[in-house]
Design a protein around this motif. Sequence first.
Motif, PDB file in Angstrom:
ATOM      1  N   LYS A 358       0.905  -1.443   0.060  1.00 20.36           N
ATOM      2  CA  LYS A 358      -0.038   0.159   0.138  1.00 20.36           C
ATOM      3  C   LYS A 358       0.983   1.192  -0.012  1.00 20.36           C
ATOM      4  O   LYS A 358       0.749   2.172  -0.832  1.00 20.36           O
ATOM      5  CB  LYS A 358      -0.857   0.123   1.200  1.00 20.36           C
ATOM      6  N   ASP A 361       2.558   1.636  -3.319  1.00 21.28           N
ATOM      7  CA  ASP A 361       1.778   2.366  -4.245  1.00 21.28           C
ATOM      8  C   ASP A 361       1.465   3.777  -4.033  1.00 21.28           C
ATOM      9  O   ASP A 361       1.489   4.564  -5.212  1.00 21.28           O
ATOM     10  CB  ASP A 361       0.243   1.492  -4.172  1.00 21.28           C
ATOM     11  N   ILE A 362       1.272   4.223  -3.131  1.00 20.62           N
ATOM     12  CA  ILE A 362       1.277   5.806  -2.580  1.00 20.62           C
ATOM     13  C   ILE A 362       2.538   6.242  -3.312  1.00 20.62           C
ATOM     14  O   ILE A 362       2.444   7.401  -3.872  1.00 20.62           O
ATOM     15  CB  ILE A 362       1.014   5.915  -0.922  1.00 20.62           C
ATOM     16  N   GLN A 366       1.434   8.849  -6.122  1.00 15.51           N
ATOM     17  CA  GLN A 366       0.939  10.061  -5.408  1.00 15.51           C
ATOM     18  C   GLN A 366       2.126  11.086  -5.113  1.00 15.51           C
ATOM     19  O   GLN A 366       3.075  10.656  -4.533  1.00 15.51           O
ATOM     20  CB  GLN A 366       0.108   9.821  -4.146  1.00 15.51           C
ATOM     21  N   LEU A 412      -0.836  12.760   3.979  1.00 13.12           N
ATOM     22  CA  LEU A 412      -1.108  11.483   4.325  1.00 13.12           C
ATOM     23  C   LEU A 412      -1.670  11.421   6.016  1.00 13.12           C
ATOM     24  O   LEU A 412      -1.409  10.236   6.495  1.00 13.12           O
ATOM     25  CB  LEU A 412       0.067  10.550   3.974  1.00 13.12           C
ATOM     26  N   MET A 415      -3.714   8.502   6.712  1.00  9.26           N
ATOM     27  CA  MET A 415      -3.506   7.372   6.229  1.00  9.26           C
ATOM     28  C   MET A 415      -3.065   6.487   7.253  1.00  9.26           C
ATOM     29  O   MET A 415      -2.340   6.327   8.020  1.00  9.26           O
ATOM     30  CB  MET A 415      -2.299   7.328   5.016  1.00  9.26           C
TER      31      MET A 415
END
Length: 440
Positions: A358, A361-362, A366, A412, A415
């Motif tokens: 995860k 992926d960020i 991003q 974030l 998050m």
Amino acid sequence: MDLFDYMRETSKEKESPLASRMRPVKLDEVVGQKHILGKDKLLYRAIQADKLSSVLFYGPPGTGKTTIAKVIANSTSAIFQQMNATTAGKKDMEQVVQKAKDARGMYGKKTILFIDEIHRFNKGQQDYLLPFVEDGTIILIGATTENPYFEVNRALLSRSAIFELKLLEKEDIKQLLMRAVTDCERGMGSYKAKIEQDALEFLSDMAGGDARMALNAVELAILTTKRADDGWIHLTIDVAEECIQKRVIRYDKDGDNHYDTISAFIKSMRGSDPNAAVYYLARMIYAGEDVKFIARRIMICAAEDVGNADPQALLVAVAAAQAVERLGMPEGRIPLAQAAIYVASAPKSNASYLAIDKALDIVKNQAIKTVPPHLQDCHYEGASHFGHGVGYQYAHDYPNHYVEQQYLPDELVDMKFYEATDNGYEAVIKDHMDKLRNGK
């Protein structure tokens, strides 16, 4: 040597096992071990130039330690003496040393002493050799299947070059087998035998890098197989299976069943079935799968599927991988089985695996500005001018060594990457983190 001695030695050579007869006589006949015997390598050049210093050969059985020593014996101008540490005593060493002193003093000749199984010598026996190795009376060649860093005195180690011999590659074994079947002088060529390709592949696989095992199997096959109507002895897969005492199983290391079996192995560990896990492990070991590959898969499963539900699982898996590397096979099957069963039996959590994917992926998709200023490095002059480190709260100055502050970047801040489960030790982690955040 008189005529009778010559006839006796010749007869003995003809009756000796195939693996002994097929030992290379010249350096260029040696198969495998290119990492130390390639023509550009130090050991090759030293043997060719007859400028060898004391060395230790370390490696599994059947990889060529004694073979290289015999090649040296055939190529050196020095006097070559040999003994086995399992039967030799101090008196034997004293005799060799005295002869070496005499040869050096009277004829200016060097003496090479080859000691097989040198790890069998106790500390006192190894210490006895030390001064004679140091002053050049003896050039020592030691062979051992055990790690010399554990089994040989440090003083001898420091005076010797250590060469590790690897298990022979499958292609090396195939080359040796073909040579043995066709060589009429030292091999079995006079028997008129043909080895079929699938039998050659099978024996090369099952030998597990041990040339002696493969050659013994071929010798037994030729000596016990009836000649066919065409006058030839045909070494088929059935003959090979019987002679090496292993059943042929369908396992192509580059094919579907390789991937199917390793997949079933991993899924059995993930699914908490230790019986299935150890069964698929046995199939892979029996088929000659690379044990390092197996060990890597166990380590991955320990981290991916067990994770913090049982942090010990990864430690067991890593220890098993190290043990296999040091022990070799067949003993290495035991730590592999222990690790596979432990991982299969442990509570499971893939929370760490999900967390890192995860986060990756960020990071990949991003755009994030920067690290919060109070977390930035402030260990240089002028850092405070930029606001770096200003406002940072040192966790150890607070109760329970915890203080709530922002660590993630602004974008974030809410998050969550790591979601601890209620399984195993991860439940303890989850409870601990909940208590910290709730101020308990």
